[in-house]
Design a protein around this motif. Sequence first.
Motif, PDB file in Angstrom:
ATOM      1  N   ASN A 252      50.894  35.406  -9.378  1.00  0.00           N
ATOM      2  CA  ASN A 252      50.828  36.282  -8.218  1.00  0.00           C
ATOM      3  C   ASN A 252      51.145  35.465  -6.966  1.00  0.00           C
ATOM      4  N   TYR A 253      52.007  36.019  -6.131  1.00  0.00           N
ATOM      5  CA  TYR A 253      52.415  35.346  -4.905  1.00  0.00           C
ATOM      6  C   TYR A 253      52.085  36.222  -3.704  1.00  0.00           C
ATOM      7  N   SER A 254      51.701  35.574  -2.612  1.00  0.00           N
ATOM      8  CA  SER A 254      51.719  36.273  -1.337  1.00  0.00           C
ATOM      9  C   SER A 254      53.040  35.914  -0.666  1.00  0.00           C
ATOM     10  N   VAL A 255      53.662  36.921  -0.074  1.00  0.00           N
ATOM     11  CA  VAL A 255      54.980  36.762   0.535  1.00  0.00           C
ATOM     12  C   VAL A 255      54.840  37.009   2.027  1.00  0.00           C
ATOM     13  N   GLU A 256      55.376  36.115   2.820  1.00  0.00           N
ATOM     14  CA  GLU A 256      55.371  36.276   4.272  1.00  0.00           C
ATOM     15  C   GLU A 256      56.792  36.143   4.805  1.00  0.00           C
ATOM     16  N   TRP A 257      57.161  37.085   5.659  1.00  0.00           N
ATOM     17  CA  TRP A 257      58.389  36.971   6.442  1.00  0.00           C
ATOM     18  C   TRP A 257      57.968  36.531   7.837  1.00  0.00           C
ATOM     19  N   MET A 258      58.465  35.396   8.285  1.00  0.00           N
ATOM     20  CA  MET A 258      58.104  34.883   9.610  1.00  0.00           C
ATOM     21  C   MET A 258      59.356  34.732  10.453  1.00  0.00           C
ATOM     22  N   ASP A 259      59.238  35.084  11.738  1.00  0.00           N
ATOM     23  CA  ASP A 259      60.364  34.790  12.619  1.00  0.00           C
ATOM     24  C   ASP A 259      60.329  33.310  12.988  1.00  0.00           C
ATOM     25  N   MET A 260      61.339  32.847  13.687  1.00  0.00           N
ATOM     26  CA  MET A 260      61.446  31.419  13.934  1.00  0.00           C
ATOM     27  C   MET A 260      60.436  30.919  14.975  1.00  0.00           C
ATOM     28  N   LYS A 261      59.685  31.847  15.574  1.00  0.00           N
ATOM     29  CA  LYS A 261      58.588  31.438  16.464  1.00  0.00           C
ATOM     30  C   LYS A 261      57.280  31.317  15.694  1.00  0.00           C
ATOM     31  N   GLY A 262      57.296  31.694  14.398  1.00  0.00           N
ATOM     32  CA  GLY A 262      56.093  31.581  13.585  1.00  0.00           C
ATOM     33  C   GLY A 262      55.282  32.860  13.479  1.00  0.00           C
ATOM     34  N   ALA A 263      55.757  33.944  14.073  1.00  0.00           N
ATOM     35  CA  ALA A 263      55.041  35.223  13.978  1.00  0.00           C
ATOM     36  C   ALA A 263      55.365  35.886  12.641  1.00  0.00           C
TER      37      ALA A 263
ATOM     38  N   THR B  11      67.446  34.849  11.879  1.00  0.00           N
ATOM     39  CA  THR B  11      67.022  33.972  10.793  1.00  0.00           C
ATOM     40  C   THR B  11      65.505  34.055  10.659  1.00  0.00           C
ATOM     41  N   TYR B  12      65.029  34.175   9.427  1.00  0.00           N
ATOM     42  CA  TYR B  12      63.599  34.264   9.154  1.00  0.00           C
ATOM     43  C   TYR B  12      63.215  33.212   8.123  1.00  0.00           C
ATOM     44  N   LEU B  13      61.945  32.873   8.134  1.00  0.00           N
ATOM     45  CA  LEU B  13      61.396  31.999   7.109  1.00  0.00           C
ATOM     46  C   LEU B  13      60.667  32.889   6.110  1.00  0.00           C
ATOM     47  N   LEU B  14      61.054  32.799   4.857  1.00  0.00           N
ATOM     48  CA  LEU B  14      60.422  33.563   3.790  1.00  0.00           C
ATOM     49  C   LEU B  14      59.551  32.592   3.007  1.00  0.00           C
ATOM     50  N   ARG B  15      58.236  32.831   3.023  1.00  0.00           N
ATOM     51  CA  ARG B  15      57.298  31.925   2.347  1.00  0.00           C
ATOM     52  C   ARG B  15      56.650  32.638   1.172  1.00  0.00           C
ATOM     53  N   LEU B  16      56.683  31.994   0.016  1.00  0.00           N
ATOM     54  CA  LEU B  16      56.021  32.510  -1.182  1.00  0.00           C
ATOM     55  C   LEU B  16      54.945  31.515  -1.579  1.00  0.00           C
ATOM     56  N   LYS B  17      53.723  32.019  -1.669  1.00  0.00           N
ATOM     57  CA  LYS B  17      52.603  31.126  -1.947  1.00  0.00           C
ATOM     58  C   LYS B  17      51.784  31.670  -3.105  1.00  0.00           C
ATOM     59  N   SER B  18      51.529  30.811  -4.105  1.00  0.00           N
ATOM     60  CA  SER B  18      50.625  31.160  -5.200  1.00  0.00           C
ATOM     61  C   SER B  18      49.509  30.134  -5.218  1.00  0.00           C
TER      62      SER B  18
ATOM     63  N   PHE C 171      61.990  29.527   2.315  1.00  0.00           N
ATOM     64  CA  PHE C 171      63.440  29.714   2.396  1.00  0.00           C
ATOM     65  C   PHE C 171      63.791  30.177   3.796  1.00  0.00           C
ATOM     66  N   ARG C 172      64.919  29.746   4.284  1.00  0.00           N
ATOM     67  CA  ARG C 172      65.499  30.337   5.494  1.00  0.00           C
ATOM     68  C   ARG C 172      66.401  31.459   5.055  1.00  0.00           C
ATOM     69  N   VAL C 173      66.141  32.646   5.583  1.00  0.00           N
ATOM     70  CA  VAL C 173      66.917  33.826   5.205  1.00  0.00           C
ATOM     71  C   VAL C 173      67.565  34.402   6.464  1.00  0.00           C
ATOM     72  N   GLU C 174      68.846  34.633   6.369  1.00  0.00           N
ATOM     73  CA  GLU C 174      69.598  35.270   7.446  1.00  0.00           C
ATOM     74  C   GLU C 174      69.580  36.766   7.166  1.00  0.00           C
ATOM     75  N   VAL C 175      69.121  37.572   8.125  1.00  0.00           N
ATOM     76  CA  VAL C 175      69.154  39.027   7.970  1.00  0.00           C
ATOM     77  C   VAL C 175      70.315  39.567   8.790  1.00  0.00           C
ATOM     78  N   SER C 176      71.197  40.303   8.142  1.00  0.00           N
ATOM     79  CA  SER C 176      72.385  40.865   8.787  1.00  0.00           C
ATOM     80  C   SER C 176      72.560  42.274   8.275  1.00  0.00           C
ATOM     81  N   LYS C 177      72.201  43.254   9.108  1.00  0.00           N
ATOM     82  CA  LYS C 177      72.237  44.652   8.671  1.00  0.00           C
ATOM     83  C   LYS C 177      73.476  45.362   9.213  1.00  0.00           C
TER      84      LYS C 177
END
Length: 86
Positions: free
Chosen positions: A29-40, A66-73, A80-86
Amino acid sequence: SDEIIPTLSIYPNPANQFIYIGGFAESENYSVEWMDMKGAIVKQEKVQVTGSDIMLHVPERIANATYLLRLKSNKNLYSFRVEVSK
């Protein structure tokens, strides 16, 4: 023999609606966080990994950036650094 630590792959990146993460070695089981580059934290969720791959929804109301995607178990932490482009 030395234990091989799996490295995860993440695709597509840039991401639009979904992002796939592959290469998990065991069920956890992982907790997933999407964080902006300011850490929010812009989105938090729990994910159960049962196979080698998971699919995540890109948060709907986030800006192209660009966002930081963190997976923690209990045992692992991946970032991961993830680029979001919609």
